[in-house]
Design an enzyme around this catalytic site. Structure first.
Site, PDB file in Angstrom:
ATOM      1  CB  ILE A 145      -2.608   1.174  -2.380  1.00 21.13           C
ATOM      2  CG1 ILE A 145      -2.389  -0.689  -2.901  1.00 21.13           C
ATOM      3  CG2 ILE A 145      -1.007   1.720  -2.589  1.00 21.13           C
ATOM      4  CD1 ILE A 145      -2.352  -0.797  -4.125  1.00 21.13           C
ATOM      5  CG  ASN A 153       2.751   4.011  -1.219  1.00 14.05           C
ATOM      6  OD1 ASN A 153       3.955   3.768  -1.568  1.00 14.05           O
ATOM      7  ND2 ASN A 153       2.031   4.842  -2.006  1.00 14.05           N
ATOM      8  CE1 TYR A 176      10.641  10.546   3.998  1.00 14.41           C
ATOM      9  CE2 TYR A 176      12.727   9.752   3.515  1.00 14.41           C
ATOM     10  CZ  TYR A 176      11.443   9.680   3.200  1.00 14.41           C
ATOM     11  OH  TYR A 176      11.082   8.704   2.604  1.00 14.41           O
ATOM     12  CE  LYS A 214       9.438   7.421   4.951  1.00 10.60           C
ATOM     13  NZ  LYS A 214       8.114   6.656   4.635  1.00 10.60           N
ATOM     14  CB  VAL A 261      11.505   4.686  -6.051  1.00 11.44           C
ATOM     15  CG1 VAL A 261      10.438   4.336  -7.250  1.00 11.44           C
ATOM     16  CG2 VAL A 261      11.976   3.537  -5.195  1.00 11.44           C
TER      17      VAL A 261
END
Length: 259
Positions: free
Chosen positions: A10, A86, A151, A155, A184
């Site tokens: 991770i 991540n 950004y 993505k 989140v």
């Protein structure tokens, strides 16, 4: 794909979603390899106490080619069951006001490092005919807001890359999971208002890192190709996909260029 006793790497594992996912995986007696820029006191002990079979901490700077290549060299013999790309950085604001060095650093972490690590670990998965690559694509890959130009571009690149890779890997035993990540409640999420708020007023719903980590776990166990948000975020996502003009019209009401 089963998680129990798997070897999982991770990136960006010191906080937020990465940390929460490491805690979820620990309860499955996994062998955790956690990548972060600086050590977190007590992290290894905490995850072992939660059931992890082993915890290895890798200190690496994934925002530079030197740091990335050093990490790849150090892990050249590591065989993974799951690679979770991540780590990520956030940029925002009117494009001409964003610092070019921040943009380059964000692109490097969000795209270059993700692609580089996938390229390093994928051949080992293919040789074993088993493995899963999880990539963060974010709702910003599809829902294009003003003030999110750079950004969102990063993505969108992750989204396209992972979709293409998924098709290439059909029948190999290796699969991908694209995270169309909603809001989140992390440190990065808390920066959105600072970066966007002067020109764009968003009232974004959010879930906790623990809630989202559990959702990722379920997506892995059920071999989903994508983890798509539900609720109002899911509705807006489908609107942006299928009726982009209408989505953009709604967003324009929330945007003011001059302050």
């Amino acid at each position: 794909m089963e998680i129990e006793k798997k070897t999982i790497l991770i990136t960006g594992a010191n906080r937020g979603i990465g940390h929460a996912f490491a805690e979820v995986c620990a309860s499955y007696k996994t062998h955790l390899h956690l990548v972060m820029r600086s050590p977190v006191e007590g992290l290894e002990k905490s995850l072992l106490s939660k059931g992890a079979a082993s915890v290895t901490i890798w200190i690496a700077d994934l925002s530079t080619m030197q740091g990335l290549e050093k990490f790849v060299q150090e892990t050249q013999d590591l065989k993974l069951d799951i690679l979770f790309n991540n780590a990520g950085q956030l940029t925002g604001g009117l494009f001409e006001n964003q610092k070019i060095e921040d943009i380059h650093r964000m692109f490097f972490v969000n795209i270059n490092a993700l692609v580089h690590l996938t390229h390093a670990f994928l051949p080992r998965m293919l040789s074993r005919k088993s493995g899963k690559i999880i990539n963060h694509a974010s709702v910003s890959a599809i829902m294009h807001f003003p003030c999110a130009s750079t950004y969102a571009a990063s993505k969108a690149a992750v989204y396209a890359f992972t979709n293409c890779l998924r098709q290439e890997l059909k029948s190999t035993g290796v699969s991908t999971l694209t995270l169309i990540t909603p809001g989140v409640k992390t440190e990065m999420f808390d920066k959105i208002d600072d970066l966007y708020g002067e020109h764009l007023k968003l009232d974004l719903p959010s879930v906790s890192p623990k809630q989202y980590a559990d959702m990722i776990k379920e997506a892995i166990l059920h071999d989903l190709p994508e983890l798509v948000p539900s609720g109002i975020t899911g509705l807006n996502l489908r609107l942006a996909q299928h009726l982009p003009g209408l989505f953009e019209k709604g967003i324009r009401r929330l945007f003011t260029r001059e302050r």
